[in-house]
Write a protein that holds these residues in place. Sequence first.
Motif, PDB file in Angstrom:
ATOM      1  N   PRO A 254      10.487   6.603   0.497  1.00 54.82           N
ATOM      2  CA  PRO A 254      10.525   5.482   1.443  1.00 54.82           C
ATOM      3  C   PRO A 254       9.366   5.606   2.435  1.00 54.82           C
ATOM      4  O   PRO A 254       8.821   6.690   2.632  1.00 54.82           O
ATOM      5  CB  PRO A 254      11.867   5.635   2.144  1.00 54.82           C
ATOM      6  N   PHE A 255       9.001   4.500   3.046  1.00 54.26           N
ATOM      7  CA  PHE A 255       7.923   4.531   4.034  1.00 54.26           C
ATOM      8  C   PHE A 255       8.131   3.400   5.038  1.00 54.26           C
ATOM      9  O   PHE A 255       8.968   2.522   4.843  1.00 54.26           O
ATOM     10  CB  PHE A 255       6.544   4.401   3.358  1.00 54.26           C
ATOM     11  N   SER A 256       7.341   3.437   6.092  1.00 56.69           N
ATOM     12  CA  SER A 256       7.378   2.392   7.114  1.00 56.69           C
ATOM     13  C   SER A 256       5.959   1.896   7.350  1.00 56.69           C
ATOM     14  O   SER A 256       5.011   2.683   7.316  1.00 56.69           O
ATOM     15  CB  SER A 256       7.954   2.936   8.418  1.00 56.69           C
ATOM     16  N   ASP A 257       5.818   0.597   7.601  1.00 52.49           N
ATOM     17  CA  ASP A 257       4.501   0.044   7.929  1.00 52.49           C
ATOM     18  C   ASP A 257       4.379  -0.222   9.428  1.00 52.49           C
ATOM     19  O   ASP A 257       3.449  -0.881   9.884  1.00 52.49           O
ATOM     20  CB  ASP A 257       4.215  -1.229   7.130  1.00 52.49           C
ATOM     21  N   GLY A 258       5.342   0.291  10.199  1.00 46.59           N
ATOM     22  CA  GLY A 258       5.342   0.077  11.641  1.00 46.59           C
ATOM     23  C   GLY A 258       6.206  -1.102  12.056  1.00 46.59           C
ATOM     24  O   GLY A 258       6.658  -1.184  13.187  1.00 46.59           O
ATOM     25  N   LYS A 259       6.422  -2.035  11.144  1.00 42.58           N
ATOM     26  CA  LYS A 259       7.256  -3.208  11.422  1.00 42.58           C
ATOM     27  C   LYS A 259       8.632  -3.072  10.783  1.00 42.58           C
ATOM     28  O   LYS A 259       9.630  -3.477  11.348  1.00 42.58           O
ATOM     29  CB  LYS A 259       6.589  -4.481  10.897  1.00 42.58           C
TER      30      LYS A 259
ATOM     31  N   ASN B 252       0.807  -1.214   0.000  1.00 37.85           N
ATOM     32  CA  ASN B 252       0.000   0.000   0.000  1.00 37.85           C
ATOM     33  C   ASN B 252       0.845   1.271   0.000  1.00 37.85           C
ATOM     34  O   ASN B 252       0.514   2.246  -0.659  1.00 37.85           O
ATOM     35  CB  ASN B 252      -0.959  -0.015   1.200  1.00 37.85           C
ATOM     36  N   GLY B 253       1.956   1.264   0.740  1.00 38.76           N
ATOM     37  CA  GLY B 253       2.828   2.441   0.791  1.00 38.76           C
ATOM     38  C   GLY B 253       3.401   2.809  -0.565  1.00 38.76           C
ATOM     39  O   GLY B 253       3.688   3.975  -0.840  1.00 38.76           O
TER      40      GLY B 253
END
Length: 128
Positions: free
Chosen positions: A63-68, A18-19
């Motif tokens: 760049p992105f983060s999904d929390g993990k 999704n990111g």
Amino acid sequence: NGSVISGLGEGAYYMSLNGYTKQFKTKIGYVPFPGTLNIKLNHLQAAQIIQQLDDLDNVMIDPFSDGKRTYGWVKCFHVTLNNSIKCELIRLERTHHDNSVIELISKNNLRKTAGLKTNSRVTVRIDT
């Protein structure tokens, strides 16, 4: 110029995150087919081509983060495959490929659209 090679199958996973898909939709106008077309370049060409890409304008997928975990940037360059199919060449912050392999994305499955098989010879032109 290069030849189609089989990838590791990871492109489908990353292209569907999704990111990335939200940014692709906004920044290049579509959500790519889940997967990439991998092309092995002539080793002599590869370093020169990669250097030229670094000097060109591109569409940056942040760049992105999904929390993990975090996912790196993707640079998109508008290209034409085999003088007829508009698509994007992507350069990845994180990849298992060396500089002799480029990856292409498109709305459609490029192997099917262009009638390509492993070892098919292809031409990729950068659209400026």
